[in-house]
Design a protein around this motif. Sequence first.
Motif, mmCIF file in Angstrom:
data_model
loop_
_atom_site.group_PDB
_atom_site.id
_atom_site.type_symbol
_atom_site.label_atom_id
_atom_site.label_comp_id
_atom_site.label_asym_id
_atom_site.label_seq_id
_atom_site.Cartn_x
_atom_site.Cartn_y
_atom_site.Cartn_z
ATOM 1 N N VAL A 37 0.854 -1.181 0.000
ATOM 2 C CA VAL A 37 0.000 0.000 0.000
ATOM 3 C C VAL A 37 0.897 1.241 0.000
ATOM 4 C CG1 VAL A 37 -1.697 1.326 1.329
ATOM 5 C CG2 VAL A 37 -1.903 -1.160 1.161
ATOM 6 N N HIS A 38 0.536 2.236 -0.809
ATOM 7 C CA HIS A 38 1.311 3.464 -0.933
ATOM 8 C C HIS A 38 0.727 4.527 -0.001
ATOM 9 C CE1 HIS A 38 2.185 2.272 -5.413
ATOM 10 N NE2 HIS A 38 2.395 1.288 -4.556
ATOM 11 N N LYS A 72 -6.226 -10.747 4.508
ATOM 12 C CA LYS A 72 -5.321 -11.693 3.858
ATOM 13 C C LYS A 72 -4.075 -10.926 3.406
ATOM 14 C CE LYS A 72 -8.412 -12.861 0.835
ATOM 15 N NZ LYS A 72 -9.118 -13.519 -0.292
ATOM 16 N N GLU A 73 -3.056 -11.662 2.990
ATOM 17 C CA GLU A 73 -1.809 -10.995 2.627
ATOM 18 C C GLU A 73 -1.834 -10.386 1.238
ATOM 19 O OE1 GLU A 73 1.161 -13.934 3.154
ATOM 20 O OE2 GLU A 73 0.523 -15.186 1.475
ATOM 21 N N VAL A 74 -2.779 -10.782 0.389
ATOM 22 C CA VAL A 74 -2.834 -10.217 -0.957
ATOM 23 C C VAL A 74 -4.263 -10.257 -1.481
ATOM 24 C CG1 VAL A 74 -2.241 -12.438 -2.045
ATOM 25 C CG2 VAL A 74 -1.839 -10.298 -3.289
ATOM 26 N N TYR A 75 -4.629 -9.217 -2.239
ATOM 27 C CA TYR A 75 -5.944 -9.116 -2.870
ATOM 28 C C TYR A 75 -5.758 -8.725 -4.334
ATOM 29 C CZ TYR A 75 -7.993 -9.231 1.796
ATOM 30 O OH TYR A 75 -8.360 -9.610 3.058
ATOM 31 N N ASP A 76 -6.684 -9.192 -5.158
ATOM 32 C CA ASP A 76 -6.628 -8.876 -6.583
ATOM 33 C C ASP A 76 -7.007 -7.417 -6.830
ATOM 34 O OD1 ASP A 76 -6.097 -11.538 -6.867
ATOM 35 O OD2 ASP A 76 -7.907 -12.026 -8.016
ATOM 36 N N THR A 77 -6.308 -6.804 -7.747
ATOM 37 C CA THR A 77 -6.672 -5.480 -8.228
ATOM 38 C C THR A 77 -6.322 -5.422 -9.710
ATOM 39 O OG1 THR A 77 -6.413 -3.085 -7.898
ATOM 40 C CG2 THR A 77 -4.437 -4.437 -7.646
ATOM 41 N N LYS A 78 -6.890 -4.461 -10.410
ATOM 42 C CA LYS A 78 -6.565 -4.285 -11.821
ATOM 43 C C LYS A 78 -5.679 -3.063 -12.036
ATOM 44 C CE LYS A 78 -10.700 -6.604 -13.541
ATOM 45 N NZ LYS A 78 -11.971 -6.462 -14.302
ATOM 46 N N TYR A 79 -5.287 -2.429 -10.913
ATOM 47 C CA TYR A 79 -4.384 -1.280 -11.072
ATOM 48 C C TYR A 79 -3.664 -0.983 -9.769
ATOM 49 C CZ TYR A 79 -2.413 3.266 -11.934
ATOM 50 O OH TYR A 79 -1.530 4.298 -12.064
ATOM 51 N N VAL A 80 -2.376 -0.751 -9.867
ATOM 52 C CA VAL A 80 -1.592 -0.121 -8.813
ATOM 53 C C VAL A 80 -0.418 0.548 -9.506
ATOM 54 C CG1 VAL A 80 -0.340 -2.268 -8.338
ATOM 55 C CG2 VAL A 80 -0.320 -0.435 -6.651
ATOM 56 N N HIS A 122 -1.696 -11.742 -20.425
ATOM 57 C CA HIS A 122 -0.907 -12.966 -20.407
ATOM 58 C C HIS A 122 -1.268 -13.890 -19.239
ATOM 59 C CE1 HIS A 122 1.704 -12.139 -23.808
ATOM 60 N NE2 HIS A 122 1.855 -10.897 -23.375
ATOM 61 N N GLY A 123 -2.410 -13.622 -18.614
ATOM 62 C CA GLY A 123 -2.965 -14.569 -17.669
ATOM 63 C C GLY A 123 -2.438 -14.496 -16.252
ATOM 64 N N MET A 124 -1.773 -13.414 -15.896
ATOM 65 C CA MET A 124 -1.278 -13.242 -14.538
ATOM 66 C C MET A 124 -2.132 -12.214 -13.798
ATOM 67 S SD MET A 124 2.849 -13.330 -15.217
ATOM 68 C CE MET A 124 2.766 -12.571 -16.841
ATOM 69 N N LYS A 125 -2.015 -12.214 -12.488
ATOM 70 C CA LYS A 125 -2.794 -11.317 -11.648
ATOM 71 C C LYS A 125 -1.939 -10.148 -11.142
ATOM 72 C CE LYS A 125 -5.995 -14.790 -9.762
ATOM 73 N NZ LYS A 125 -6.532 -15.363 -8.496
ATOM 74 N N ILE A 126 -2.647 -9.096 -10.701
ATOM 75 C CA ILE A 126 -2.024 -7.965 -10.032
ATOM 76 C C ILE A 126 -2.461 -8.026 -8.569
ATOM 77 C CG2 ILE A 126 -1.643 -5.476 -10.073
ATOM 78 C CD1 ILE A 126 -1.094 -6.891 -12.762
ATOM 79 N N GLY A 127 -1.531 -7.881 -7.635
ATOM 80 C CA GLY A 127 -1.876 -8.002 -6.236
ATOM 81 C C GLY A 127 -1.486 -6.792 -5.412
ATOM 82 N N ILE A 128 -2.385 -6.395 -4.505
ATOM 83 C CA ILE A 128 -2.091 -5.370 -3.518
ATOM 84 C C ILE A 128 -1.992 -6.052 -2.158
ATOM 85 C CG2 ILE A 128 -4.546 -4.771 -3.153
ATOM 86 C CD1 ILE A 128 -1.689 -2.215 -3.132
#
Length: 300
Positions: free
Chosen positions: A117-118, A154-162, A200-206
């Motif tokens: 988190v920023h 949890k230690e990580v959550y999906d996001t579509k932008y960071v 390419h089928g990978m996730k972005i995590g915050i």
Amino acid sequence: MKSIVVIVTYNGKQWYDHCLGSLRQSLASVEVVVVDNASSDGSSEYISQHFPEVVVLEQKENIGFGRANNIGIKYALDHGADYVFLLNQDAWVEPETISQLISIAQAHPEYGILSPVHLNAEKSNIEHLLLHRLDDFRTTDPALFNDLFFGRLKEVYDTKYVNAAAWLLPKKTIETVGGFDPLFFVYGEDDNYINRVLYHGMKIGICPTLRMVHDNERPRPLYDNRKHEVLMMIDYTDVNQTHHIKQDMRQHWFKTITSFLKGRGKVAKNHYADYLWLKNHRQAIENSVAMNKKPGLNWL
């Protein structure tokens, strides 16, 4: 596991003690490479004098944020990095940030990008650019706020932008997606890269339990003056969408004529500007999309 931090610098001497100093306190053993975009404030000399452990790659001219990062990323891969951590010059991490990101990446290999988190410089708020994406449930998993409220993070959550102020990139991400698209000089390159990671089928995590500081609460005149063009470039280079540039050019040309005939000169001028922009950038955009759909070390 070897981790290399890549930092692009440009006339940012006021931040280096915070930025580079924080990496000296990192619990993760990291090497640091700085790519200096021809700073005029003595950045390279300052870093070499005060942080002699840092590798400085001086550029003869300002080649932009994305291309400079690509030089650092290639250096990291050539020197055996398993993880590349991209950090802005105006950002700094806490001691556990990088080591915990690496642990999360190892436990969750489906993520192509992981970010803490920023926070703003005072550590009083989440950075506004990130906050406006985290509170958008179309962008970020709404479970983040439920879990925060009920104390079950949890230690990580999906996001579509960071934004790319602090990205951990596993080696496999770079080998699949490549580097930043050089069509973007500054601003928009992180949006483009995220679109490619998702394609390419990978996730972005915050990672909500990890923090860093991004001193970014200041005007961005360069972005404000180019915002419309930046947004157009992001949109038209999105590999997850199908665009019909020729059709859009015809639409803008038609609206230029009809708006002019109706006496709406300002509207006509705007449509004509978009028509010319698409005409001038069409080939480069089509080449970019074709390249970015292919897995590999593109742009490096």
